[in-house]
Design an enzyme around this catalytic site. Structure first.
Site, PDB file in Angstrom:
ATOM      1  N   GLY A  87       0.763  -1.241   0.000  1.00 44.69           N
ATOM      2  CA  GLY A  87       0.000   0.000   0.000  1.00 44.69           C
ATOM      3  C   GLY A  87       0.792   1.287   0.000  1.00 44.69           C
ATOM      4  N   ASP A 141       1.229   3.128   4.556  1.00 46.85           N
ATOM      5  CA  ASP A 141       0.108   3.811   3.924  1.00 46.85           C
ATOM      6  C   ASP A 141      -0.914   4.279   4.949  1.00 46.85           C
ATOM      7  OD1 ASP A 141      -0.696   1.203   4.520  1.00 46.85           O
ATOM      8  OD2 ASP A 141      -1.653   0.846   2.588  1.00 46.85           O
ATOM      9  N   ASP A 159      -3.862   1.953  11.213  1.00 48.70           N
ATOM     10  CA  ASP A 159      -5.247   1.613  11.510  1.00 48.70           C
ATOM     11  C   ASP A 159      -5.298   0.988  12.905  1.00 48.70           C
ATOM     12  OD1 ASP A 159      -7.865   0.531  11.432  1.00 48.70           O
ATOM     13  OD2 ASP A 159      -7.750   0.087   9.320  1.00 48.70           O
ATOM     14  N   LYS A 169      -5.742   6.524  11.313  1.00 46.32           N
ATOM     15  CA  LYS A 169      -7.138   6.266  11.669  1.00 46.32           C
ATOM     16  C   LYS A 169      -7.185   5.903  13.163  1.00 46.32           C
ATOM     17  CE  LYS A 169      -9.554   3.825   8.591  1.00 46.32           C
ATOM     18  NZ  LYS A 169     -10.227   2.682   7.930  1.00 46.32           N
ATOM     19  N   ARG A 219      -5.690   0.698  -6.374  1.00 47.16           N
ATOM     20  CA  ARG A 219      -4.398   1.273  -5.975  1.00 47.16           C
ATOM     21  C   ARG A 219      -3.973   2.416  -6.895  1.00 47.16           C
ATOM     22  NH1 ARG A 219      -1.853  -1.952  -2.142  1.00 47.16           N
ATOM     23  NH2 ARG A 219      -2.286  -4.172  -2.259  1.00 47.16           N
TER      24      ARG A 219
END
Length: 180
Positions: free
Chosen positions: A43, A99, A102, A130, A164
């Site tokens: 990512g 990327d 989370d 996040k 992507r």
């Protein structure tokens, strides 16, 4: 692919501007040093490429491939290193480039594993943070953008290996991932 996006969160221009700011900050913070930037694939590959061009230092790049998602939208919690760093980081300043931060499972695991290799320092640079999803006690040193708990794609981020190549970061329509 564009029809599958509910809304664009960060345009190409916004990404370019923010990555430039991150590169300038890293350049300042590591003045006189030669850090290793390690991209956590897949990512972060687009972010990593743009970030390295925004850093005005003699850097080294390396890559790791780590899996914790499979083909779903929620982390499995199990982290597996599929491709390790190619070079030693002992005594080097390491910047892990990710990327999205989370749950924190992947970066928490990687930081623990890599710390045992005796780098001079480890810092984390993430395009997206996040925090509402965090289950591990980890924060990034460099953050592009903080986002709510929505499923995003583009600029290297995917859903089931798709999207992507979108030049922006957008929210994927829930109906797309509800189908699987």
């Amino acid at each position: 692919m564009n029809q599958d996006i509910e809304r664009i969160l960060f345009t190409e221009e916004a990404l370019r501007h923010r990555v430039g700011q991150l590169g300038a900050q890293i350049t300042t913070d590591y003045a006189g040093k030669r850090p290793v930037l390690a991209s956590v694939l897949r990512g972060s590959y687009i972010f990593m490429a743009d970030l390295t061009r925004a850093i005005d230092l003699p850097i080294t790049v390396d890559f790791m491939s780590v899996s914790s998602y499979g083909s779903g939208t929620v982390s499995s919690g199990q982290v597996e290193i599929k491709k390790d760093l190619s070079d030693s980081i002992e005594g080097r300043d390491l910047i892990l480039v990710e990327d999205i931060l989370d749950s924190g499972n992947t970066l928490h695991y990687l930081r623990t594993v890599l710390q045992a290799r005796k780098p001079a320092s480890i810092r984390i640079c993430t395009l997206l943070d996040k925090p509402d999803r965090r289950s591990q006690p980890i924060t990034a040193d460099y953050v592009g953008f903080t986002i709510p708990d929505v499923f995003i794609v583009g600029y290297g981020l995917d859903y089931d290996e798709r999207y992507r190549n979108l030049p922006y970061v957008g929210m994927l329509k829930p109906s797309i991932y509800a189908e699987s």
